[in-house]
Design an enzyme around this catalytic site. Structure first.
Site, short mmCIF file in Angstrom:
data_model
loop_
_atom_site.label_atom_id
_atom_site.label_comp_id
_atom_site.label_asym_id
_atom_site.label_seq_id
_atom_site.Cartn_x
_atom_site.Cartn_y
_atom_site.Cartn_z
N THR A 131 27.99 20.14 15.51
CA THR A 131 27.45 20.21 16.87
C THR A 131 27.16 18.82 17.41
O THR A 131 27.44 18.52 18.57
CB THR A 131 26.17 21.08 16.89
OG1 THR A 131 26.50 22.41 16.50
CG2 THR A 131 25.55 21.11 18.28
N LYS B 198 30.82 27.20 23.18
CA LYS B 198 30.51 27.80 21.88
C LYS B 198 30.72 29.30 22.05
O LYS B 198 29.89 29.99 22.65
CB LYS B 198 29.06 27.50 21.51
CG LYS B 198 28.58 28.17 20.22
CD LYS B 198 28.82 27.30 19.02
CE LYS B 198 28.16 27.87 17.78
NZ LYS B 198 28.31 26.99 16.63
N GLY C 53 33.41 26.16 16.76
CA GLY C 53 33.30 27.40 16.00
C GLY C 53 31.93 27.53 15.37
O GLY C 53 31.02 26.72 15.59
N ALA C 54 31.76 28.57 14.58
CA ALA C 54 30.49 28.82 13.89
C ALA C 54 30.70 28.67 12.39
O ALA C 54 31.57 29.33 11.82
CB ALA C 54 29.97 30.22 14.21
N PRO D 143 28.13 8.23 11.02
CA PRO D 143 27.03 8.04 10.06
C PRO D 143 25.80 8.84 10.45
O PRO D 143 25.60 9.20 11.61
CB PRO D 143 26.75 6.53 10.17
CG PRO D 143 27.17 6.16 11.54
CD PRO D 143 28.34 7.05 11.86
#
Length: 213
Positions: free
Chosen positions: A17, A33, A102-103, A185
């Site tokens: 996300t 989403k 996606g989930a 990072p």
């Protein structure tokens, strides 16, 4: 046709996300989403809007909003919702690049008969696979790449998230025969400014833009 790209991951909670927020910002795009499972606290769409400083009109409404934080097939059952895979037969049409998240991972069940990779297979939209850099990622990432290829889903490359593990990133690129797009990072302070700076420092956006469907 509007350019589109799918963001998926090797697992849940790896940072896709956050990556989606940075990519949507870099592309001056829209975000979608399809299925949100879990509505307590900040949703993924809300996080992308906040972290990417994305205009509200560029955050598309979810097709399914499920209250229970669980795999969508289970969340839907507990919430008394029926997910119809055919309702996701094609993404929304917008006038800007569309980032679709996606989930969880590729084989997370959407229903008791369908996994997210089945939906991506129907779309044939290029996929960025997000992977953590910690122990275990080599196996998870290579298996995810196989799951994409067996369905003939186009792969843009792998985006790593976490601390630098040069050998891990290199061997995944070699054994997976895949482009390593870069590494985002972990940020001690995560906000729109630090995220934008880190993304643009560690990724070549033109590499991704060229692969948009």
């Amino acid at each position: 046709m509007t350019s589109r790209i799918v963001i998926t991951g090797t697992d849940t909670g790896i940072g896709k996300t956050v990556f989606s927020a940075a990519l949507t910002d870099a592309l001056s795009g829209c975000y979608w989403k399809p299925v949100q499972a879990g509505l307590d606290g900040e949703t993924d769409s809300q996080a992308v809007r906040r972290l990417g400083r994305i205009e509200a009109r560029h955050i598309l409404p979810e097709a399914y909003r499920l209250a229970t934080p669980a795999s969508p097939h289970l969340s839907a059952r507990l919430d008394g919702v029926t997910i119809l895979p055919d309702s996701l037969s094609s993404p929304p049409l917008v006038d800007a690049p569309l980032v679709i998240e996606g989930a969880g991972g590729l084989l997370v069940p959407l229903t008791e008969r369908t996994v997210f990779a089945d939906v991506f297979q129907r779309w044939r939209i290029p996929v960025v696979l997000c992977a953590r850099t910690e122990l275990g990622t080599i196996n998870h990432t290579l298996l995810s790449l196989e799951a994409l290829r067996v369905r003939s889903i186009p792969i843009v490359g792998v985006a790593f998230i976490g601390d630098e593990r040069a050998d891990t990133e290199c061997i995944i690129g070699k054994l997976g025969h895949v482009r390593v797009l870069g590494r985002l990072p972990r940020l001690d302070t995560l906000n729109p400014d630090t995220l934008r700076h880190a993304f643009r420092e560690h990724f070549e956006i033109d590499q991704i833009r060229e692969a948009l469907a």
